[in-house]
Design a protein around this motif. Sequence first.
Motif, PDB file in Angstrom:
ATOM      1  N   UNK A 158       0.934  -1.285   0.046  1.00  0.00           N
ATOM      2  CA  UNK A 158      -0.115   0.130   0.055  1.00  0.00           C
ATOM      3  C   UNK A 158       0.850   1.115   0.002  1.00  0.00           C
ATOM      4  N   UNK A 159       0.627   2.239  -0.755  1.00  0.00           N
ATOM      5  CA  UNK A 159       1.383   3.552  -0.966  1.00  0.00           C
ATOM      6  C   UNK A 159       0.951   4.275   0.327  1.00  0.00           C
ATOM      7  N   UNK A 160      -0.128   4.233   0.997  1.00  0.00           N
ATOM      8  CA  UNK A 160      -0.626   4.967   2.044  1.00  0.00           C
ATOM      9  C   UNK A 160      -0.625   4.125   3.518  1.00  0.00           C
ATOM     10  N   UNK A 168       7.119   6.516  -0.357  1.00  0.00           N
ATOM     11  CA  UNK A 168       7.563   6.935  -1.517  1.00  0.00           C
ATOM     12  C   UNK A 168       8.569   5.846  -2.370  1.00  0.00           C
ATOM     13  N   UNK A 169       8.643   6.084  -3.461  1.00  0.00           N
ATOM     14  CA  UNK A 169       9.672   5.297  -4.070  1.00  0.00           C
ATOM     15  C   UNK A 169      11.051   5.517  -3.680  1.00  0.00           C
ATOM     16  N   UNK A 170      11.505   6.498  -2.994  1.00  0.00           N
ATOM     17  CA  UNK A 170      12.668   6.633  -2.268  1.00  0.00           C
ATOM     18  C   UNK A 170      12.674   5.629  -0.917  1.00  0.00           C
ATOM     19  N   UNK A 171      11.633   5.574  -0.324  1.00  0.00           N
ATOM     20  CA  UNK A 171      11.382   4.637   0.983  1.00  0.00           C
ATOM     21  C   UNK A 171      11.860   3.135   0.311  1.00  0.00           C
ATOM     22  N   UNK A 197      14.386  11.082  -6.872  1.00  0.00           N
ATOM     23  CA  UNK A 197      13.238  10.800  -6.171  1.00  0.00           C
ATOM     24  C   UNK A 197      13.461  11.285  -4.962  1.00  0.00           C
ATOM     25  N   UNK A 198      13.221  12.724  -4.768  1.00  0.00           N
ATOM     26  CA  UNK A 198      13.310  13.395  -3.595  1.00  0.00           C
ATOM     27  C   UNK A 198      12.468  12.842  -2.430  1.00  0.00           C
ATOM     28  N   UNK A 199      12.774  13.007  -1.215  1.00  0.00           N
ATOM     29  CA  UNK A 199      12.043  12.361  -0.161  1.00  0.00           C
ATOM     30  C   UNK A 199      10.582  12.880   0.001  1.00  0.00           C
ATOM     31  N   UNK A 254      -1.567   4.330  -9.307  1.00  0.00           N
ATOM     32  CA  UNK A 254      -2.760   5.115  -9.043  1.00  0.00           C
ATOM     33  C   UNK A 254      -2.492   5.940  -7.697  1.00  0.00           C
ATOM     34  N   UNK A 255      -1.190   6.054  -7.291  1.00  0.00           N
ATOM     35  CA  UNK A 255      -0.722   6.701  -6.094  1.00  0.00           C
ATOM     36  C   UNK A 255      -1.675   5.674  -4.834  1.00  0.00           C
TER      37      UNK A 255
END
Length: 125
Positions: free
Chosen positions: A5-7, A14-17, A65-67, A93-94
Amino acid sequence: MLSIPAWKNANYLSLEDILLAVLDVCKHLMWRLNVSEVAPEPGAMVLNDITPEMSMNYFELIDLVKPGLQIIDGEVIAEDINSNSYVLIRAVDSTSWDIETNMPTVIMTIKQAFPEATSTAGMVL
């Protein structure tokens, strides 16, 4: 294949994570980024200049891909031509991140870093 899950509790993954979680097993790979849609925020404009044909190393990608940069739709793929190893990370889709790979160490690392990741065997990415 895995989906994350993105949230989580109003916090964006994030992609950075995800990239930071797989640093030790993926830093040697070459990466290509293809972003279709990104949330309008500082740092997002630089992604418009990146074409899917451009290869970059892991650290160049991390710098892009900034924080917290919210990628709504897009994907990043890493390949090792010497071993046919690959990792594909897709923003859906975020709402989620789908990860496809033939590297068992990446799957194990993702599952350890993100216990909420679910297997999506048979899912077409």
